[in-house]
Structures are given as structure tokens and as C-alpha cells.
Design a protein around this motif. Structure first.
Motif, PDB file in Angstrom:
ATOM      1  N   THR A 202       0.844  -1.190   0.000  1.00 50.44           N
ATOM      2  CA  THR A 202       0.000   0.000   0.000  1.00 50.44           C
ATOM      3  C   THR A 202       0.884   1.246   0.000  1.00 50.44           C
ATOM      4  OG1 THR A 202      -1.678  -1.186   1.264  1.00 50.44           O
ATOM      5  CG2 THR A 202      -1.862   1.214   1.190  1.00 50.44           C
ATOM      6  N   ALA A 203       0.760   2.058  -1.035  1.00 53.93           N
ATOM      7  CA  ALA A 203       1.636   3.226  -1.169  1.00 53.93           C
ATOM      8  C   ALA A 203       1.254   4.353  -0.219  1.00 53.93           C
ATOM      9  CB  ALA A 203       1.609   3.731  -2.608  1.00 53.93           C
ATOM     10  N   GLN A 204      -0.048   4.508   0.040  1.00 50.18           N
ATOM     11  CA  GLN A 204      -0.521   5.602   0.902  1.00 50.18           C
ATOM     12  C   GLN A 204      -1.497   5.035   1.915  1.00 50.18           C
ATOM     13  OE1 GLN A 204      -3.309   8.792  -0.571  1.00 50.18           O
ATOM     14  NE2 GLN A 204      -1.506  10.100  -0.307  1.00 50.18           N
ATOM     15  N   ALA A 210       2.518   8.981   2.900  1.00 53.02           N
ATOM     16  CA  ALA A 210       3.133   7.862   2.197  1.00 53.02           C
ATOM     17  C   ALA A 210       3.533   6.770   3.186  1.00 53.02           C
ATOM     18  CB  ALA A 210       4.353   8.336   1.425  1.00 53.02           C
ATOM     19  N   HIS A 214       6.607   0.804   1.768  1.00 57.79           N
ATOM     20  CA  HIS A 214       6.009   0.350   0.507  1.00 57.79           C
ATOM     21  C   HIS A 214       7.013  -0.304  -0.428  1.00 57.79           C
ATOM     22  CE1 HIS A 214       4.447   1.281  -3.697  1.00 57.79           C
ATOM     23  NE2 HIS A 214       3.607   0.387  -3.214  1.00 57.79           N
ATOM     24  N   GLN A 215       6.659  -1.453  -0.951  1.00 60.74           N
ATOM     25  CA  GLN A 215       7.388  -2.180  -1.996  1.00 60.74           C
ATOM     26  C   GLN A 215       8.880  -2.312  -1.662  1.00 60.74           C
ATOM     27  OE1 GLN A 215       6.767  -0.553  -5.929  1.00 60.74           O
ATOM     28  NE2 GLN A 215       7.031  -2.555  -6.896  1.00 60.74           N
TER      29      GLN A 215
END
Length: 258
Positions: A202-204, A210, A214-215
Motif C-alpha cells: 500500500t503506497a498511501q 506515504a 512500501h514495496q
């Protein structure tokens, strides 16, 4: 899981708490023993905020540096952070995802204990926490990231001039691998999948900020690789199995160290 921890058996005063005895037993008991409940009659460790803001962090890193003579300070701090995140996140995320368990991990409620060589050893909590199975991933995990992890990242980034995104990647890789291992060992439980998606895909987040985790990795030729190198090679150790440096970069780095 990801990084080796001290392999001594937990002593009676550090019995595994909450659901950790069911999750970490036998050879894995040392992972669960990284969390303990405070003995109010004889406080152990240093208040986490004081440890990070005072001279004790530098003192621990100086002891840790004795294991790697001549190593670059940034590489030492990065590797120390990996041990810290591993000691904290493996038991915390396993208990949270498997049981909906919440530990009291706000920095003001945690005392920190380093090992004799300066490496992270144990987090001493005010109490063992409780199960809150009705809470979603955001309610259980966002405070851990926004409060506890942010404080650690900021302290290490400031004192050792490390890029915060490198430290966040260190934490995120351990979080992702821990939850992937939970899926492997416990099956496709909805809460584990939801936590993995929330932390790493989930980016946000709901607060509109932010997600710094993430990733953390990417697949390259079907091999999972970190987004950023953790600088392990500057300790004159082998490259990590998930190191993002390609062969050409590895050769250049090795020539530079020769």
C-alpha cells in the motif's frame, strides 16, 4: 527468519509473553525472547527514547564496530538497524498477524537492552499487551510504524548520516519476509495477507501520508531483490542473497575494497 539473533535459551526472568510461546519454541525461542515484561522492582535496560537521544546509541555502535574492524560507520549503523528491526518485527508481526495481538510499543513505554557486543538484544515492555482480533491492519500496525520505527530511523539517519529510505528499506524487507514466512508456516490466513498488503503493498495509508515500507523488494529474473543495498559489503562480508547490486557493481565494489 531473516537475521540471526543470540541463540541462548530465554532465562526464567525473560519467559516468552503473550502468544509468543506458541509461535516461537525450540530453536526459534530466541526470537520470542526479544520481548519481555518489565520487572518494576528492578528495571532492566534504558528508556528507548533516552537510548536513542543520548550517548548510549553511539556507545552501542562503538562496541558493535569491534566485530568489524575498519568497517565504514554507515555500514555498521545499517547492519545494526537490521538487527534491531529483526529483533522487534519478527515477534511483533508474527503475534499481530497470527493472533491480532497488540504489544505496548510506544517509545515512551519501552526499555531497550543491548547485548555485551552492542547488538540489539531485548525490548522490555510495561505489560504483555492483549489480543484485539477485531482491529484491522491499520489500527494494529500503523502506530508501530509512525511512532516506534520512525523514532529509530530518525535517530540513526541523523547520527550516522544514513539516507532514511535505506533504513526504511531495511525494516520493510524484514517485515515482508516475516509475513511471507508466516504465510508459509500458517497458511493463507486473511489477517496475514491483509497485514502483508497493508505494510508492503500500500503506497498511501489512511492518514494520507506515504507508507515508508512500501514495496521493499522487486522480482528480477524471478529472484526477490531489495530496492536498496544495505551496505553489507562495506563490512567485508558476502553480499546478501537479495542484494540489488548487479555483477558489474559487485565487481567494482570489491575492487574498491581491495
Amino acid at each position: 527468519m531473516t537475521m540471526s539473533l543470540p541463540q541462548q535459551a530465554p532465562s526464567p526472568q525473560h519467559c516468552l509473553i503473550g502468544p509468543l510461546p506458541q509461535l516461537f519454541h525450540g530453536e526459534l525461542a530466541a526470537y520470542g525472547a526479544a520481548l519481555a515484561v518489565a520487572d518494576t522492582s528492578a528495571p532492566v535496560g534504558t528508556a528507548l527514547e533516552a537510548f536513542l537521544d543520548g550517548p548510549q546509541l553511539a556507545a552501542a555502535l562503538a562496541l558493535f564496530a569491534l566485530r568489524f574492524p575498519g568497517a565504514h560507520p554507515k555500514a555498521l549503523a545499517s547492519t545494526w538497524s537490521k538487527l534491531y528491526f529483526n529483533a522487534l518485527l519478527v515477534p511483533v508481526l508474527a503475534a499481530s498477524s497470527a493472533c491480532g495481538w497488540c504489544f505496548p510499543l510506544a517509545p515512551g513505554r519501552v526499555r531497550f537492552l543491548a547485548d555485551t557486543d552492542g547488538a540489539p538484544l531485548r525490548f522490555v515492555l510495561e505489560d504483555a499487551g492483549a489480543a484485539h482480533p477485531a482491529l484491522d491492519s491499520a489500527a494494529r500496525l500503523q502506530p508501530l510504524v509512525r511512532n516506534h520505527l520512525t523514532l529509530v530511523v530518525d535517530a540513526l539517519a541523523t547520527q550516522y548520516r544514513l539516507a532514511p529510505r535505506l533504513l526504511w528499506n531495511n525494516a520493510a524487507v524484514i517485515a515482508e519476509e516475516t509475513l511471507l514466512q508466516c504465510q508459509l508456516l500458517m497458511g493463507a490466513q486473511p489477517r496475514i495477507a491483509a497485514d502483508l498488503h497493508f505494510l508492503c503493498a500500500t503506497a498511501q495509508w489512511p492518514d494520507q501520508l506515504a507508507n515508508p515500507l512500501h514495496q521493499p523488494t522487486r522480482l528480477v529474473a524471478n529472484v526477490r531483490q531489495r530496492q536498496l543495498c544495505c551496505l553489507r559489503y562495506r563490512l567485508r562480508l558476502d553480499f546478501c542473497a537479495d542484494c540489488p547490486l548487479d555483477c558489474r557493481q559487485r565487481q567494482a565494489a570489491q575492487r574498491k575494497l581491495a
